[in-house]
Scaffold this motif. Structure first.
Motif, mmCIF file in Angstrom:
data_model
loop_
_atom_site.group_PDB
_atom_site.id
_atom_site.type_symbol
_atom_site.label_atom_id
_atom_site.label_comp_id
_atom_site.label_asym_id
_atom_site.label_seq_id
_atom_site.Cartn_x
_atom_site.Cartn_y
_atom_site.Cartn_z
ATOM 1 N N ALA A 253 -8.387 32.793 4.722
ATOM 2 C CA ALA A 253 -7.498 32.771 3.570
ATOM 3 C C ALA A 253 -6.330 31.823 3.816
ATOM 4 O O ALA A 253 -5.818 31.174 2.894
ATOM 5 N N LYS A 254 -5.937 31.729 5.077
ATOM 6 C CA LYS A 254 -4.840 30.841 5.465
ATOM 7 C C LYS A 254 -5.332 29.430 5.725
ATOM 8 O O LYS A 254 -4.681 28.440 5.370
ATOM 9 N N TYR A 255 -6.529 29.328 6.345
ATOM 10 C CA TYR A 255 -7.112 28.022 6.698
ATOM 11 C C TYR A 255 -8.578 28.001 6.245
ATOM 12 O O TYR A 255 -9.479 28.356 7.007
ATOM 13 N N PRO A 256 -8.858 27.617 5.008
ATOM 14 C CA PRO A 256 -10.245 27.654 4.496
ATOM 15 C C PRO A 256 -11.221 26.808 5.301
ATOM 16 O O PRO A 256 -12.414 27.109 5.327
ATOM 17 N N ASP A 257 -10.732 25.735 5.955
ATOM 18 C CA ASP A 257 -11.613 24.902 6.767
ATOM 19 C C ASP A 257 -11.577 25.293 8.242
ATOM 20 O O ASP A 257 -12.083 24.568 9.096
ATOM 21 N N ALA A 258 -10.961 26.453 8.547
ATOM 22 C CA ALA A 258 -10.825 26.935 9.921
ATOM 23 C C ALA A 258 -10.110 25.916 10.812
ATOM 24 O O ALA A 258 -10.303 25.897 12.023
ATOM 25 N N GLN A 259 -9.299 25.071 10.201
ATOM 26 C CA GLN A 259 -8.530 24.024 10.883
ATOM 27 C C GLN A 259 -9.416 23.034 11.633
ATOM 28 O O GLN A 259 -8.952 22.345 12.544
ATOM 29 N N ASN A 260 -10.672 22.975 11.244
ATOM 30 C CA ASN A 260 -11.574 22.026 11.895
ATOM 31 C C ASN A 260 -11.267 20.611 11.415
ATOM 32 O O ASN A 260 -10.866 20.400 10.266
ATOM 33 N N LYS A 261 -11.461 19.641 12.269
ATOM 34 C CA LYS A 261 -11.194 18.248 11.931
ATOM 35 C C LYS A 261 -12.492 17.449 12.066
ATOM 36 O O LYS A 261 -12.812 16.918 13.119
ATOM 37 N N ASN A 262 -13.231 17.411 10.964
ATOM 38 C CA ASN A 262 -14.444 16.604 10.903
ATOM 39 C C ASN A 262 -14.009 15.205 10.481
ATOM 40 O O ASN A 262 -13.752 14.945 9.312
ATOM 41 N N ALA A 263 -13.889 14.298 11.440
ATOM 42 C CA ALA A 263 -13.157 13.065 11.158
ATOM 43 C C ALA A 263 -13.825 11.839 11.743
ATOM 44 O O ALA A 263 -14.427 11.889 12.813
ATOM 45 N N TYR A 264 -13.691 10.719 11.002
ATOM 46 C CA TYR A 264 -13.934 9.417 11.598
ATOM 47 C C TYR A 264 -12.800 9.185 12.579
ATOM 48 O O TYR A 264 -11.626 9.387 12.260
ATOM 49 N N PRO A 265 -13.083 8.779 13.815
ATOM 50 C CA PRO A 265 -12.034 8.722 14.837
ATOM 51 C C PRO A 265 -11.010 7.624 14.575
ATOM 52 O O PRO A 265 -11.253 6.674 13.832
ATOM 53 N N LYS A 266 -9.865 7.781 15.208
ATOM 54 C CA LYS A 266 -8.845 6.744 15.194
ATOM 55 C C LYS A 266 -9.169 5.746 16.283
ATOM 56 O O LYS A 266 -9.425 6.115 17.427
ATOM 57 N N LYS A 267 -9.159 4.458 15.928
ATOM 58 C CA LYS A 267 -9.541 3.417 16.882
ATOM 59 C C LYS A 267 -8.509 2.294 16.890
ATOM 60 O O LYS A 267 -8.026 1.881 15.836
ATOM 61 N N ASN A 268 -8.191 1.847 18.073
ATOM 62 C CA ASN A 268 -7.342 0.660 18.269
ATOM 63 C C ASN A 268 -8.061 -0.229 19.269
ATOM 64 O O ASN A 268 -8.412 0.217 20.360
ATOM 65 N N SER A 269 -8.276 -1.477 18.906
ATOM 66 C CA SER A 269 -9.033 -2.357 19.798
ATOM 67 C C SER A 269 -8.516 -3.778 19.716
ATOM 68 O O SER A 269 -7.929 -4.198 18.708
ATOM 69 N N ILE A 270 -8.744 -4.506 20.786
ATOM 70 C CA ILE A 270 -8.448 -5.932 20.819
ATOM 71 C C ILE A 270 -9.510 -6.598 21.678
ATOM 72 O O ILE A 270 -9.947 -6.042 22.690
ATOM 73 N N SER A 271 -9.973 -7.755 21.241
ATOM 74 C CA SER A 271 -11.009 -8.478 21.989
ATOM 75 C C SER A 271 -10.695 -9.962 21.997
ATOM 76 O O SER A 271 -10.054 -10.490 21.077
ATOM 77 N N PHE A 272 -11.168 -10.629 23.049
ATOM 78 C CA PHE A 272 -10.958 -12.070 23.225
ATOM 79 C C PHE A 272 -12.284 -12.706 23.630
ATOM 80 O O PHE A 272 -13.118 -12.071 24.301
ATOM 81 N N LEU A 273 -12.459 -13.965 23.262
ATOM 82 C CA LEU A 273 -13.660 -14.684 23.678
ATOM 83 C C LEU A 273 -13.353 -16.175 23.799
ATOM 84 O O LEU A 273 -12.676 -16.740 22.934
ATOM 85 N N ILE A 274 -13.862 -16.779 24.846
ATOM 86 C CA ILE A 274 -13.760 -18.222 25.063
ATOM 87 C C ILE A 274 -15.177 -18.778 25.185
ATOM 88 O O ILE A 274 -16.036 -18.196 25.869
ATOM 89 N N ASN A 275 -15.423 -19.897 24.528
ATOM 90 C CA ASN A 275 -16.719 -20.561 24.602
ATOM 91 C C ASN A 275 -16.475 -22.056 24.802
ATOM 92 O O ASN A 275 -15.668 -22.659 24.086
ATOM 93 N N THR A 276 -17.157 -22.665 25.777
ATOM 94 C CA THR A 276 -16.900 -24.068 26.069
ATOM 95 C C THR A 276 -18.135 -24.755 26.608
ATOM 96 O O THR A 276 -19.052 -24.113 27.154
ATOM 97 N N SER A 277 -18.166 -26.060 26.452
ATOM 98 C CA SER A 277 -19.185 -26.915 27.041
ATOM 99 C C SER A 277 -18.521 -28.245 27.400
ATOM 100 O O SER A 277 -17.787 -28.812 26.587
ATOM 101 N N ILE A 278 -18.771 -28.723 28.626
ATOM 102 C CA ILE A 278 -18.138 -29.945 29.115
ATOM 103 C C ILE A 278 -19.223 -30.882 29.638
ATOM 104 O O ILE A 278 -19.903 -30.554 30.619
ATOM 105 N N PRO A 279 -19.441 -32.027 29.001
ATOM 106 C CA PRO A 279 -20.431 -32.984 29.519
ATOM 107 C C PRO A 279 -19.992 -33.526 30.876
ATOM 108 O O PRO A 279 -18.817 -33.829 31.092
ATOM 109 N N VAL A 280 -20.945 -33.616 31.796
ATOM 110 C CA VAL A 280 -20.658 -34.227 33.099
ATOM 111 C C VAL A 280 -21.406 -35.545 33.262
ATOM 112 O O VAL A 280 -21.151 -36.289 34.210
ATOM 113 N N SER A 281 -22.347 -35.804 32.369
ATOM 114 C CA SER A 281 -23.045 -37.087 32.328
ATOM 115 C C SER A 281 -23.742 -37.190 30.981
ATOM 116 O O SER A 281 -23.650 -36.279 30.157
#
Length: 821
Positions: A253-281
């Protein structure tokens, strides 16, 4: 060399590639075709691009304009044979979205970065979710703006690339040779006003003399929780926990959802990428790429109500408590290589690749009941690390107009580490919701393997091509594998009707995670916390029960298809496939038989578990299906251009028999109906995508419809779910049937000028959510009793706790801006 004009090459390739090509303009198509790095063969490129294998080619523009922040979700709504689904309230499962091709599990799809093997995740899924018992690469670790295109080879490719390629190969090709800066910012929000997301991408690059280049890209992403709580059924809540009905009524009666948290999670992310090609001949170049990604994921376990778990005054929480779960993930990789072409026209590629993945856990707002009032409320339960070091040498040459040859070798060392938790996290019963790893179940484990291959392509004529590949692998922990592949293409009516097919054998080595993972998990069963031991295959527990050591899976693959191209704007491909997997590795059921499981464990001092599971070469499976791709483009409409794209996948998987490796084992239902459904029927039997793309002046409008066909599941706790999959009574037992549903996405892009673009989109326009029904209920079983078993007394009203075949979060609005400097 074989001479094929550009239009003919484009015609045939359109019979092979996926949805993205239908959206490309004529003026750039020929150029893009020449840039594709084919994953179907290791031989030297021909003068034109053609392939006897089904390949989806997804251009970067399609990924970026899809509206989805992750590569996995972008592909989920573009490629019918690709599936990836986010799960809510699944502890460590929230860190990664399991993906798969052709309903084969993520560990049977090999991921490459610029043709080089990407490291696996250190996480293996152990909950009763789609992807259980599987591991795979983390697709989210690569900034989406760094991706030039993605090739998906929908065919077994173990002979070309080794283990993990039974279902196919995903080759992520990085952008190169750019001399500009591009940035994009995107915002997203669900229609319920939650799940607010912010996504920022940046790429910049420079080109050097003689074709060299350097690119740098980054991605920052944040999203908040999206809650989808259900309303708990009071009567069945009291029955489940054996609690006083009046106490439960007062609480709900106080908490109809039984205080359950059916949730998409909280996410914090950072990513880096380097791509290179150097001719030597003039004939040689050095190339390299490196990536690093870090992610923090916050989620919740089920709320512990006062009538479920007594907090013993440790948390001072009379209304119960919600344990929190945080996962800190890092994923990293780098490749350094050298390519050269000798005076005699041999192409030589030498490379070294290093990659890894590390996950550490933090559990909060909980306690260890065995420690009583002295228990801490925050724990470090440990984590995992996986890394590999790979060396490759690949040599190829077109010997004549009709013959191309390739051969090479790969050496790989893998290492897997299980980190022990702090002592309070694993002491006796361990921390509530997520016990830590004990020192006995921790350690560092490694293995090495070396493989050699040979690949020959025979262009008998302009109309006929054959390809043959053989590979030999030696693993330090289970032995040898010898596999082969044969494929062919035949023009029937010029380039307008083409037949193609392949037959191959394959293998998948058991991952180190499957071999060595041991953990004690607290699982929910019939209103009680049950301690389940997941024991590895090389320890005393497996020996006591009689579980054999893991061996490699083996496969036999067949594909047969037609490509139809009556004109340059219309194409259709139809490809049928049959995949037999022998000695398939599955995580077993939670076995609790006293005679065969608990007594043998008690005899060796394992007395703190109520059930046990093991990774076992348990079953043989058969997957049969059909892929269809149809494109019609360049339709003139009101001074604009219209294109239609239709693609579908029909898939039927089943267990054909128990593996011969189970012979002699006296186990009761090592694989029950729940495990059978997770491995075979919990993905849509039919998935189809219909896309409509319209371009006029500065506007581009895309309408994408994705149909998810029926899927079936035997939820844990349903009548008969614990029966062995091949029990004579299993077929008459109840099951969960997901109804066919279609979601609709619309995105609008407006090119302000050549450097600025704004986009707006609505994903899942009509707020379509999964719907399911119960089938084959026994006559003496109440519908609402089973319904509440499936939904944990209503906590998960949209979809079952254990399985969902597409997103439960509904309509999402997106807004983005892109600028080039």
């Amino acid at each position: 060399m074989m001479k094929i004009n550009n239009n003919a090459a484009a015609a045939f390739l359109l019979c092979s590639i996926g949805l993205a090509q239908a959206q490309e303009k004529d003026s750039v198509t020929a150029k893009k075709l020449d840039e594709v790095v084919m994953v179907g063969t290791r031989t030297a490129p021909r003068s034109s691009i053609s392939t006897p294998l089904p390949i989806d080619n997804i251009d970067a523009a399609v990924i970026q304009s899809s509206g989805h922040n992750s590569v996995g979700q972008a592909l989920q709504y573009r490629i019918p044979s690709f599936n990836s689904t986010s799960a809510a309230v699944q502890d460590a499962t929230s860190l990664l979205d399991p993906f798969e091709i052709r309903n084969m599990g993520s560990s049977r799809t090999l991921v490459l970065i610029n043709g080089k093997r990407k490291n696996q995740s250190s996480l293996i899924f152990t909950q009763n979710t789609i992807g259980k018992g599987e591991t795979g690469a983390d697709l989210s670790s690569i900034p989406s703006i760094a991706i030039k295109k993605i090739e998906i080879l929908r065919d077994g490719a173990s002979a070309q690339y080794g283990s993990d390629a039974i279902a196919g190969v995903i080759n992520i090709i990085l952008k190169d040779k750019i001399s500009f800066t591009e940035a994009s910012a995107n915002l997203g929000l669900y229609s319920k006003g939650d799940g607010f997301s912010q996504n920022f991408n940046l790429i910049t690059g420079s080109t050097f003399k003689n074709g060299g280049f350097l690119t740098f890209s980054t991605n920052l992403q944040n999203n908040d929780y999206a809650y989808r709580n259900g309303k708990v059924n009071s009567y069945w809540e009291a029955q489940t926990f054996g609690a006083s009905q009046s106490d439960v009524d007062a609480y709900l009666a106080k908490y109809p959802d039984a205080q359950n948290k059916n949730a998409y999670p909280k996410k914090n992310s950072i990513s880096f990428l380097i791509n290179t090609s150097i001719p030597v001949s003039d004939r040689s170049n050095l190339y390299a790429n490196a990536s690093f990604a870090t992610k923090k994921v916050s989620s919740f376990a089920n709320h512990r109500t006062p009538y479920w778990v007594n907090p013993a005054n440790v948390l001072n929480s009379p209304d119960g408590f919600t344990p929190t779960f945080i996962g800190d993930l890092t994923d990293y990789g780098a490749t350094l290589g050298y390519k050269t072409k000798t005076e005699s026209e041999w192409n030589i590629d030498l490379s070294a690749t290093f990659g890894g993945n590390k996950i550490l856990y933090t559990v909060g707002n909980t306690f260890n009941a065995a420690l009583g009032a002295s228990s801490p409320i925050n724990f470090k339960p440990g984590g995992f690390r996986f890394n590999n070091i790979i060396g490759n040498i690949d040599v190829s040459k077109r010997l004549s107009e009709h013959i191309a040859l390739a051969f090479g070798s790969e050496a790989r060392k893998e290492e897997y580490e299980i980190y022990a938790g702090d002592p309070a996290s694993y002491y006796q019963t361990g921390s509530v919701s997520f016990p830590g790893a004990s020192p006995e179940n921790s350690g560092t484990f490694s293995r090495y393997n070396i493989g050699v291959y040979a690949d020959a392509a025979f262009d008998i004529s302009e109309a006929t091509t054959f390809n043959a590949t053989a590979r030999f692998e030696n693993y330090s922990d289970f032995g040898n594998a010898l596999i082969w592949k044969f494929s062919a293409r035949q023009n029937i009516i010029g380039k307008k009707l083409v037949a193609r097919g392949s037959v191959s054998t394959g293998f998948r080595a058991p991952t180190l995670q499957q071999v060595y993972l041991s953990t004690i998990q607290n699982v929910f069963a019939n209103g009680k916390i049950v301690a389940e031991g997941l024991f590895n295959n090389v320890g005393k527990e497996a020996k006591a029960v009689g579980i054999p050591k893991l061996d490699a899976e083996k496969s036999l693959n067949f594909t047969l298809g037609l490509g139809i191209q009556p004109n340059k704007n219309f194409s259709v491909t139809i490809d049928g496939y049959l995949i037999n997997v022998y000695d398939r590795i599955l995580l077993s059921s939670r076995m609790s038989d006293k005679t065969t499981i608990l007594d043998p464990l008690n005899n060796i001092g394992i007395t703190n578990v109520n059930a046990a599971s093991f990774f076992i070469n348990g079953v043989d499976t058969r997957t049969i299906g059909l892929d269809l791709v149809a494109n019609y483009r360049n339709i003139d409409l009101a001074k604009g251009k219209l294109a239609f794209n239709l693609a579908l996948n029909m898939n039927h998987s089943k267990i054909t028999k128990n593996s011969d490796k189970l012979n002699g084992l006296n186990l009761s239902a090592p694989f029950n109906r729940t495990e059978e459904a997770l491995a075979t029927t919990s993905r849509p039997a039919l998935k189809a995508v219909l896309g409509i793309d319209y371009t006029i002046q500065k506007w581009n409008i895309s309408l994408n419809n994705t149909l998810f066909g029926k899927a079936t599941y035997a939820n844990s706790g349903m009548p008969g779910a614990n029966l062995a999959w091949n029990d004579p009574d299993a077929g008459s037992q109840s099951y969960l049937r997901f109804k066919p549903r279609m979601t609709t996405d619309i995105t609008i892009n407006y090119n302000i000028n050549s450097k600025n673009t704004i986009n707006f989109g609505i994903l899942n326009v009509f707020n379509v959510l999964p719907k399911w029904e119960l089938r084959n209920l026994p006559s003496n079983t109440a519908y609402d009793e089973v319904y509440n078993t499936v939904t944990f007394n209503g906590r998960y009203q949209q979809s079952s706790y254990d399985a969902q075949h597409f997103s439960i979060f509904g309509t999402q609005f997106i807004l983005g801006y892109n600028i080039k400097f």
